[in-house]
Scaffold this active site. Structure first.
Site, PDB file in Angstrom:
ATOM      1  N   ARG A  46     -35.106  15.902  37.263  1.00 40.13           N
ATOM      2  CA  ARG A  46     -34.666  14.766  36.439  1.00 40.13           C
ATOM      3  C   ARG A  46     -35.851  13.887  36.032  1.00 40.13           C
ATOM      4  NH1 ARG A  46     -32.760  10.361  38.567  1.00 40.13           N
ATOM      5  NH2 ARG A  46     -31.891  11.459  40.368  1.00 40.13           N
ATOM      6  N   TYR A  98     -24.318   4.781  11.538  1.00 36.62           N
ATOM      7  CA  TYR A  98     -23.614   5.932  12.129  1.00 36.62           C
ATOM      8  C   TYR A  98     -22.443   5.408  12.976  1.00 36.62           C
ATOM      9  CZ  TYR A  98     -22.981  10.335  14.640  1.00 36.62           C
ATOM     10  OH  TYR A  98     -22.466  11.483  15.178  1.00 36.62           O
ATOM     11  N   ASP A 168     -33.097   4.358  12.842  1.00 36.43           N
ATOM     12  CA  ASP A 168     -32.448   5.665  13.027  1.00 36.43           C
ATOM     13  C   ASP A 168     -32.898   6.539  11.860  1.00 36.43           C
ATOM     14  OD1 ASP A 168     -30.773   7.906  13.068  1.00 36.43           O
ATOM     15  OD2 ASP A 168     -29.053   6.766  13.818  1.00 36.43           O
ATOM     16  N   LYS A 193     -29.851  17.748  13.973  1.00 39.56           N
ATOM     17  CA  LYS A 193     -29.653  17.851  12.528  1.00 39.56           C
ATOM     18  C   LYS A 193     -30.872  18.523  11.893  1.00 39.56           C
ATOM     19  CE  LYS A 193     -26.082  15.232  13.666  1.00 39.56           C
ATOM     20  NZ  LYS A 193     -26.077  13.780  13.573  1.00 39.56           N
TER      21      LYS A 193
HETATM   22  C1  LIG Z   1     -25.694  12.722  14.525  1.00 38.11           C
HETATM   23  C2  LIG Z   1     -26.266  11.352  14.418  1.00 38.11           C
HETATM   24  C3  LIG Z   1     -26.455  10.550  15.548  1.00 38.11           C
HETATM   25  C4  LIG Z   1     -26.022  10.989  16.937  1.00 38.11           C
HETATM   26  O1  LIG Z   1     -26.686  12.096  17.399  1.00 38.11           O
HETATM   27  P1  LIG Z   1     -26.075  13.175  18.445  1.00 38.11           P
HETATM   28  O2  LIG Z   1     -27.209  14.122  18.656  1.00 38.11           O
HETATM   29  O3  LIG Z   1     -24.870  13.776  17.805  1.00 38.11           O
HETATM   30  O4  LIG Z   1     -25.726  12.406  19.680  1.00 38.11           O
HETATM   31  C5  LIG Z   1     -27.035   9.300  15.375  1.00 38.11           C
HETATM   32  N1  LIG Z   1     -27.380   8.841  14.147  1.00 38.11           N
HETATM   33  C6  LIG Z   1     -27.195   9.576  13.040  1.00 38.11           C
HETATM   34  C7  LIG Z   1     -27.597   9.011  11.717  1.00 38.11           C
HETATM   35  C8  LIG Z   1     -26.621  10.847  13.139  1.00 38.11           C
HETATM   36  O5  LIG Z   1     -26.416  11.552  12.030  1.00 38.11           O
END
Ligand SMILES: *Cc1c(COP(=O)(O)O)cnc(C)c1O
Length: 370
Positions: A46, A98, A168, A193
């Site tokens: 961890r 988000y 973000d 993504k």
């Molecule tokens: C998908 C996404 C998240 C969250 O990410 P996860 O890997 O699904 O936890 C946060 N911000 C944006 C803009 C996203 O598209």
């Protein structure tokens, strides 16, 4: 060397060093470590893992900062909120952030005594909500409406009031946009993504230029336990070498698709920051290398959007974006975003753009017959 070249080799074993280019995933919950723990680089799973270390080095090259990997984008988001905010603090969030981040702020931070203020991404509207703020949270391009804000201008406005800034960067990816270079304190992303692009894993990361802030994030990760799995991290690292190729192709095809859609019968509006008529086009052209892989458009009604999606034979109906396989969805089906019933979020993959446009043409024909 060119940035694309650095990315292809980022976090790999150095040139001339014998061994695999990229060592395989290290599956260890514990390491032999006799005597004083401080004598050992590796003790418990961890706390650290050499597979993470190589990945974080690669992410550091991309972000030009210190990167800390997390089990998901939301774990990365929660870590930044957790290390920055205390009861009584003010958090300024995009009203179009988000969805899960807005839910987290309302369900976890507000009951702890954090004041949450919402303002739209568009027109830098968050600048007017900064009085007394501790943390300004930005998301540009916003998801799924693809609004743009000016990161540098908002960082300056936040700094004047002593507020930290987190961006973000999931939709743009570190390939297209580097918020730390524009003055942000933190950059956060879901690596499920476009960054990794193969729709086969969930991961996230945070990066910061500040050593101590990076340490605080590592401590948060150790104590809260949202650590990434070595297999996911290794898959992500394997995908990173093709990031420049994938994203360049996706951006070029997305631009072509957006231009094709603009003015097609049945398409009421097209949102893509690469279109000169997009309200954030000039800012995006300044702060992004290209305009991204997502094109959003409105088909006017739920029936038309459903007919569009139902007629596609190449593009998959799925949530998420940024993958090498094109996908699309009617965003209102989730209920969390302020979008109309006919709003489609379309993520352009790496297929031939001609085939993508042929499929979209088939979808539009079905849509306008409704
Ligand atoms: C998908 C996404 C998240 C969250 O990410 P996860 O890997 O699904 O936890 C946060 N911000 C944006 C803009 C996203 O598209």
């Amino acid at each position: 060397m060119h940035r694309d070249t650095l990315i292809v080799h980022a976090g790999y074993r150095k040139h001339g060093e014998p061994g695999p280019f990229l060592p395989g995933p290290q599956f260890s919950s514990t390491y032999s470590s006799p005597g004083a723990p401080s004598q050992h680089a590796l003790t418990y799973g961890r706390f650290h893992n050499p597979t993470w270390t190589a990945w974080e080095e690669a992410l550091g090259t991309l972000e030009e900062g210190h990167a800390v990997a997390f089990a998901s984008g939301m774990a990365a988001v929660a870590a930044v909120l957790g290390v920055c905010l205390r009861p009584g603090d003010v958090l300024v969030l995009p009203a179009d952030a988000y969805y899960t981040i807005r839910r987290l702020a309302a369900g976890w931070l507000e009951p702890l005594g954090v004041q949450v203020r919402l303002a739209p991404t568009r027109d830098n509207a968050q600048a007017d909500a900064l009085e007394g703020a501790r943390l300004l949270w930005l998301e540009t391009p916003s998801n799924p409406q693809l609004d743009i804000c000016d990161i540098r201008a908002l960082v300056e406005a936040a700094q004047m009031r002593g507020a930290l800034v987190a961006v973000d960067n999931t939709t743009a990816t570190a390939y297209l946009q580097q918020p730390l270079g524009l003055g942000a304190t933190y950059v956060v992303a879901s690596d499920a993504k476009g960054l990794t692009g193969h729709s086969d894993l969930i991961l996230g990361h945070v990066a910061t230029a500040d050593d101590e802030r990076a340490d605080a994030l590592r401590t948060w990760r150790t104590q809260h336990g949202a650590i990434p799995g070595p297999m996911e991290v290794w898959l992500a690292h394997r995908s990173l070498a093709t990031l420049p190729l994938r994203v360049s192709r996706q951006c070029a095809s997305a631009q072509e698709l957006a231009q094709f859609l603009d003015g097609q019968p049945g398409v009421e509006t097209v949102r893509y920051p690469g279109l000169p008529g997009h309200p954030g086009h000039e800012i995006a052209a300044r702060q992004m290398r290209a305009f991204g892989s997502i094109v959003s458009f409105d088909l006017g009604s739920r029936a038309r959007a459903d007919a569009f999606l139902g007629a596609l034979t190449l593009v998959r109906e799925a949530t998420s974006f940024g993958g090498v396989h094109s996908m699309a969805e009617r965003r209102a089906r989730w209920g969390g975003d302020a979008v109309s019933e006919g709003f489609i979020r379309f993520s352009v993959g790496c297929e031939s753009v001609d085939d993508i446009i042929t499929d979209v043409t088939r979808g539009l024909k079905a849509a306008i017959s409704r």
